[in-house]
Write an enzyme that holds these catalytic residues in place. Structure first.
Site, mmCIF file in Angstrom:
data_model
loop_
_atom_site.group_PDB
_atom_site.id
_atom_site.type_symbol
_atom_site.label_atom_id
_atom_site.label_comp_id
_atom_site.label_asym_id
_atom_site.label_seq_id
_atom_site.Cartn_x
_atom_site.Cartn_y
_atom_site.Cartn_z
ATOM 1 N N ASP A 7 0.883 -1.163 0.000
ATOM 2 C CA ASP A 7 0.000 0.000 0.000
ATOM 3 C C ASP A 7 0.923 1.216 0.000
ATOM 4 O O ASP A 7 1.425 1.615 1.046
ATOM 5 C CB ASP A 7 -0.901 -0.004 1.230
ATOM 6 C CG ASP A 7 -1.846 1.181 1.259
ATOM 7 O OD1 ASP A 7 -2.352 1.563 0.185
ATOM 8 O OD2 ASP A 7 -2.068 1.735 2.353
ATOM 9 N N GLU A 68 -1.086 -1.299 -4.886
ATOM 10 C CA GLU A 68 -2.303 -0.531 -5.128
ATOM 11 C C GLU A 68 -2.092 0.399 -6.311
ATOM 12 O O GLU A 68 -1.107 1.129 -6.361
ATOM 13 C CB GLU A 68 -2.682 0.282 -3.892
ATOM 14 C CG GLU A 68 -3.974 1.051 -4.069
ATOM 15 C CD GLU A 68 -4.384 1.781 -2.817
ATOM 16 O OE1 GLU A 68 -5.053 1.175 -1.959
ATOM 17 O OE2 GLU A 68 -4.007 2.964 -2.689
ATOM 18 N N ASP A 141 -2.678 1.299 6.901
ATOM 19 C CA ASP A 141 -1.834 1.018 5.732
ATOM 20 C C ASP A 141 -1.366 -0.438 5.739
ATOM 21 O O ASP A 141 -1.252 -1.069 4.684
ATOM 22 C CB ASP A 141 -0.608 1.943 5.716
ATOM 23 C CG ASP A 141 -0.987 3.392 5.885
ATOM 24 O OD1 ASP A 141 -1.266 4.045 4.868
ATOM 25 O OD2 ASP A 141 -1.015 3.857 7.037
#
Length: 176
Positions: A7, A68, A141
């Site tokens: 992430d 991501e 996160d």
């Protein structure tokens, strides 16, 4: 399949490793956050993220890195930092010959919670449940990185079938 989920972020870059196959219980092998000081020079922050990701790659030897996909937000500065951290993760994996998969936030949320509009708490709760953890990983996160890895494990078989079908279709077009 062993997947390192990333992430991306300049201040907090979530990382999580999940192992398993679709349809079977998954196992978390590690979760954490690569942190950089907000007041440090950009180049130094990117190097710190690179070193952190390299350490995770060395320690866990993933078969795939799921990152991501950066999407447009209202704050251009945030988007730039996220994109830069994302590029570092993709570079680290590609340098080692590890395939990289990109997944959008709504794709990850839908895969893990059933809704592409789920909030951070819902994602954290489902990651906790799916990986049989005692509590949601903190910060968010870290939970998001695990969600990325889970999403990829569950979606990889379908994605592979689509890629194979596309490749076969392309070959048929060329041979005609």
């Amino acid at each position: 399949m062993r997947v390192l989920g990333v992430d991306p972020g300049l201040t907090r870059c979530g990382v999580g490793v999940v192992e398993g196959v679709a349809g079977r219980p998954l196992t978390m092998l590690g979760v954490g956050v690569v942190r950089t000081p907000a007041d440090a020079e950009l180049g130094h922050r990117l190097v710190a993220i690179e070193r952190g990701i390299e350490e995770w790659l060395d320690a866990h030897r993933p078969e795939v890195v799921a990152v991501e996909r950066v999407f447009s937000q209202h704050n251009v500065r945030t988007v730039m930092g996220t994109a830069q951290a994302s590029a570092v993760a993709m570079l680290c994996a590609s340098r080692r010959g590890i395939p990289v998969a990109l997944h959008t936030p709504s794709e990850v949320k839908a895969a893990v919670t059933g809704s592409g509009r789920a909030d951070k708490a819902q994602v954290g709760a489902m990651v906790t449940r799916l990986l049989r953890l005692d509590a949601p990983p903190k910060p968010a996160d870290a939970a998001d990185a695990l969600a990325l890895a889970i999403c990829h494990i569950w979606r990889a078989p379908a994605l592979n079938r689509l890629q194979q079908a596309h490749a076969q279709h392309s070959v048929r077009k060329v041979t005609r």
